[in-house]
Design a protein around this motif. Structure first.
Motif, PDB file in Angstrom:
ATOM      1  N   ILE A 179       1.195  -0.941   0.405  1.00  0.00           N
ATOM      2  CA  ILE A 179       0.061   0.271  -0.051  1.00  0.00           C
ATOM      3  C   ILE A 179       1.106   1.442  -0.079  1.00  0.00           C
ATOM      4  CG2 ILE A 179      -1.074   1.387   0.746  1.00  0.00           C
ATOM      5  CD1 ILE A 179      -3.057  -1.152   2.525  1.00  0.00           C
ATOM      6  N   GLY A 180       2.145   0.702   1.022  1.00  0.00           N
ATOM      7  CA  GLY A 180       2.578   2.338   1.185  1.00  0.00           C
ATOM      8  C   GLY A 180       3.057   2.820  -0.710  1.00  0.00           C
ATOM      9  N   ALA A 181       3.506   1.544  -1.709  1.00  0.00           N
ATOM     10  CA  ALA A 181       4.206   2.266  -2.753  1.00  0.00           C
ATOM     11  C   ALA A 181       3.254   2.233  -3.961  1.00  0.00           C
ATOM     12  CB  ALA A 181       4.767   0.401  -3.339  1.00  0.00           C
ATOM     13  N   PHE A 182       1.962   2.141  -3.371  1.00  0.00           N
ATOM     14  CA  PHE A 182       0.736   2.860  -4.752  1.00  0.00           C
ATOM     15  C   PHE A 182      -0.457   3.227  -3.542  1.00  0.00           C
ATOM     16  CE2 PHE A 182       2.753  -1.320  -5.415  1.00  0.00           C
ATOM     17  CZ  PHE A 182       3.084  -0.480  -7.773  1.00  0.00           C
ATOM     18  N   ALA A 183      -0.549   3.744  -2.248  1.00  0.00           N
ATOM     19  CA  ALA A 183      -1.449   4.470  -1.511  1.00  0.00           C
ATOM     20  C   ALA A 183      -2.042   5.632  -2.379  1.00  0.00           C
ATOM     21  CB  ALA A 183      -0.411   5.154   0.034  1.00  0.00           C
ATOM     22  N   LYS A 184      -1.183   6.628  -3.190  1.00  0.00           N
ATOM     23  CA  LYS A 184      -1.855   7.425  -3.851  1.00  0.00           C
ATOM     24  C   LYS A 184      -2.155   7.106  -5.461  1.00  0.00           C
ATOM     25  CE  LYS A 184      -1.845   9.981  -0.550  1.00  0.00           C
ATOM     26  NZ  LYS A 184      -1.423   8.689   1.172  1.00  0.00           N
ATOM     27  N   ASP A 185      -1.438   6.310  -5.672  1.00  0.00           N
ATOM     28  CA  ASP A 185      -2.223   5.156  -7.284  1.00  0.00           C
ATOM     29  C   ASP A 185      -3.372   5.643  -7.668  1.00  0.00           C
ATOM     30  OD1 ASP A 185      -2.254   3.823  -9.800  1.00  0.00           O
ATOM     31  OD2 ASP A 185       0.238   3.368  -9.085  1.00  0.00           O
ATOM     32  N   ARG A 229      -3.985   0.911   6.577  1.00  0.00           N
ATOM     33  CA  ARG A 229      -4.936   2.719   6.663  1.00  0.00           C
ATOM     34  C   ARG A 229      -3.422   3.107   6.766  1.00  0.00           C
ATOM     35  NH1 ARG A 229      -9.674   3.279   6.394  1.00  0.00           N
ATOM     36  NH2 ARG A 229     -10.861   1.626   7.433  1.00  0.00           N
ATOM     37  N   SER A 230      -2.429   2.944   7.685  1.00  0.00           N
ATOM     38  CA  SER A 230      -1.115   3.672   8.419  1.00  0.00           C
ATOM     39  C   SER A 230      -0.514   4.709   7.142  1.00  0.00           C
ATOM     40  CB  SER A 230      -0.617   2.802   9.268  1.00  0.00           C
ATOM     41  OG  SER A 230       0.276   2.018   8.853  1.00  0.00           O
ATOM     42  N   GLN A 231      -0.713   3.752   6.079  1.00  0.00           N
ATOM     43  CA  GLN A 231      -0.091   4.222   4.596  1.00  0.00           C
ATOM     44  C   GLN A 231      -0.922   5.645   3.888  1.00  0.00           C
ATOM     45  OE1 GLN A 231       3.379   2.521   4.315  1.00  0.00           O
ATOM     46  NE2 GLN A 231       2.488   2.396   6.116  1.00  0.00           N
ATOM     47  N   ASN A 232      -1.892   5.715   4.853  1.00  0.00           N
ATOM     48  CA  ASN A 232      -2.984   7.051   3.988  1.00  0.00           C
ATOM     49  C   ASN A 232      -3.392   6.755   2.753  1.00  0.00           C
ATOM     50  OD1 ASN A 232      -3.062   9.000   6.102  1.00  0.00           O
ATOM     51  ND2 ASN A 232      -1.085   8.397   5.989  1.00  0.00           N
ATOM     52  N   PRO A 233      -3.738   5.546   2.362  1.00  0.00           N
ATOM     53  CA  PRO A 233      -4.463   5.013   0.815  1.00  0.00           C
ATOM     54  C   PRO A 233      -5.442   6.621   0.945  1.00  0.00           C
ATOM     55  CG  PRO A 233      -5.356   3.456   2.153  1.00  0.00           C
ATOM     56  CD  PRO A 233      -4.359   4.338   3.471  1.00  0.00           C
ATOM     57  N   THR A 234      -5.615   6.830  -1.035  1.00  0.00           N
ATOM     58  CA  THR A 234      -6.637   6.877  -1.232  1.00  0.00           C
ATOM     59  C   THR A 234      -7.197   6.590  -1.826  1.00  0.00           C
ATOM     60  OG1 THR A 234      -5.904   7.411  -3.375  1.00  0.00           O
ATOM     61  CG2 THR A 234      -5.044   9.221  -1.909  1.00  0.00           C
ATOM     62  N   GLN A 235      -7.244   5.380  -1.509  1.00  0.00           N
ATOM     63  CA  GLN A 235      -8.205   4.430  -2.141  1.00  0.00           C
ATOM     64  C   GLN A 235      -9.483   3.553  -0.459  1.00  0.00           C
ATOM     65  OE1 GLN A 235      -4.981   3.732  -2.652  1.00  0.00           O
ATOM     66  NE2 GLN A 235      -4.459   3.997  -4.731  1.00  0.00           N
ATOM     67  N   PRO A 236     -10.605   3.609  -1.067  1.00  0.00           N
ATOM     68  CA  PRO A 236     -11.205   2.620   0.109  1.00  0.00           C
ATOM     69  C   PRO A 236     -10.453   1.112   0.301  1.00  0.00           C
ATOM     70  CG  PRO A 236     -12.588   2.758  -1.942  1.00  0.00           C
ATOM     71  CD  PRO A 236     -11.083   3.225  -2.026  1.00  0.00           C
ATOM     72  N   LEU A 237     -10.485   1.169   2.150  1.00  0.00           N
ATOM     73  CA  LEU A 237     -10.593  -1.123   1.937  1.00  0.00           C
ATOM     74  C   LEU A 237     -11.841  -1.297   2.105  1.00  0.00           C
ATOM     75  CD1 LEU A 237      -8.126   0.492   5.466  1.00  0.00           C
ATOM     76  CD2 LEU A 237      -7.363  -0.225   2.962  1.00  0.00           C
ATOM     77  N   THR A 238     -12.175  -2.897   2.493  1.00  0.00           N
ATOM     78  CA  THR A 238     -12.835  -3.004   2.363  1.00  0.00           C
ATOM     79  C   THR A 238     -12.664  -5.222   2.851  1.00  0.00           C
ATOM     80  OG1 THR A 238     -15.950  -3.976   1.395  1.00  0.00           O
ATOM     81  CG2 THR A 238     -13.583  -3.556   0.287  1.00  0.00           C
TER      82      THR A 238
END
Length: 388
Positions: A179-185, A229-238
């Motif tokens: 997620i850290g690598a792609f959190a804002k992708d 969630r700690s990686q602040n993704p712009t995509q939602p979790l489910t």
């Protein structure tokens, strides 16, 4: 005086520690509000796609390992998906791939996302899975068992890692690293943190599961949400619920409550009749969040594109069916093939999957339905983003 200083220092220290803890909590990423989740979903095209595994992979390890990763085949197959109007794919990752080679795995994910973007597809990426073989191993995977549905799929983490808290730090590194690598992708639609976490599997694999599997999952699942969630993704979790009574929070199991209460968007699985699918959608609407069906479509069980997809369109529920292409997963065979392998006769109808290996639809009418409904709902102005 010294005693007085100590008396003053003690409550002051307690206050500072409390303030620091509160500050850390306040700064930590929170679950999306209903308003955030619905505002995000309003900006998305109606998501329609498949749970995806290439023709030449028996499981998620074979799809992603460097010796068997096949971007040319993936590119070809995603083109078929784009042609019938699909704009998402649900794709499983695996913790052993990260343990094996984090940089290489990250690069292959990036290649895959580039192929998805080329075809205007934004995938849902899945971290963990409690289904099928609990003893995954890197390296060459065994060939398909003749006539048997999904005979090579593996769990992540496997039973040994799930039952060993000493291995949780590497699982944490995996989730945070990906997620850290792609959190804002923007090429990624969403993160599915754990597929059917409470699935105990059938008689073929249940004896190999930890006796207290659900207790381990109940402890680890909230941590997985926190890691993600700690990686602040712009995509939602489910994480999708799939059985039981969903009529209220009180009727949910502890694991299901974690899934419902921790997810930004809600997801579920259903392979039943259309009236059952609609009933479950209406139950989930009580939570006022976007709804994704991340597994459906089992022709022999009553779940078909003809009947389910119009209901999903009506309620704007994301629709992701199990199985895309007839291949090594053998999911065109029904579940009962584990008891009665289809080695002499083929099933009357395919259970899952849409395409033959050459790209010919199993049933042209189904491809036409998918294309027509997605075009009517999304239109050209609702195409998914194609690049970062």
């Amino acid at each position: 005086m010294a005693a007085m200083k100590m008396r003053l220092f003690a409550p002051l220290s307690a206050f500072l520690l409390l303030a620091m803890a509160f500050s850390a909590y306040a700064d930590s990423p929170a679950r999306w509000s209903e308003e955030q989740a619905n505002a995000w979903y309003a900006q998305q095209p109606w998501p329609v796609g498949s749970d995806y595994l290439p023709y030449d992979a028996i499981n998620q390890l074979e799809m992603w390992q460097p010796d068997t990763f096949d971007p040319q085949r993936i590119d070809l197959e995603l083109g078929w998906a784009e042609n019938i109007g699909m704009n998402t794919m649900r794709v499983f990752l695996h913790d052993l791939l990260w343990q094996q080679d984090p940089d290489g795995f990250r690069k292959r994910i990036d290649i895959f996302l580039g192929l998805c973007a080329k075809h205007h597809i934004r995938p849902v990426l899945v971290f963990f899975d409690s289904c099928w073989d609990p003893s995954p191993k890197l390296g060459p995977q065994h060939p398909p068992i003749p006539g048997v549905h999904n005979s090579g799929w593996v769990q992540s983490p496997g039973s040994a890692a799930l039952a060993d808290p000493a291995q949780y730090p590497r699982l944490e590194a995996y989730v945070k690293g990906v997620i850290g690598a792609f959190a804002k992708d923007p090429r990624i639609l969403a993160w599915d943190v754990w597929n059917e976490p409470d699935n105990l599997n059938g008689p073929e694999y249940r004896p190999l599961e930890p006796a207290n599997k659900l207790a381990f999952v109940e402890k680890l699942l909230p941590e997985v949400y926190d890691w993600a969630r700690s990686q602040n993704p712009t995509q939602p979790l489910t994480s999708g619920i799939w059985e039981g009574d969903w009529s209220s929070l009180k009727t949910l199991t502890p694991i299901q409550r974690i899934q419902i209460e921790r997810s930004d968007i809600l997801s579920f699985h259903n392979y039943g009749w259309p009236e059952d699918f609609e009933r479950l959608v209406l139950l989930l609407e009580q939570y006022h969040r976007p709804i994704f069906c991340t597994e459906y479509m089992a022709r022999g069980a009553g779940s078909t594109f003809d009947t389910i997809l119009p209901i999903a369109q009506k309620y704007r529920v994301a629709a992701i069916n199990w199985g895309f292409v007839q291949g090594k997963s053998q999911t065109w065979y029904p579940w009962d093939s584990w008891e009665r392998p289809y080695t002499i006769h083929q099933p009357t109808v395919w259970f899952h999957d849409i395409f033959h290996p050459d790209g010919t639809p199993y049933r042209q009418r189904e491809a036409d339905i998918i294309r027509a409904l997605t075009a009517a709902t999304n239109g050209p102005e609702k195409k998914a983003p194609s690049s970062q």
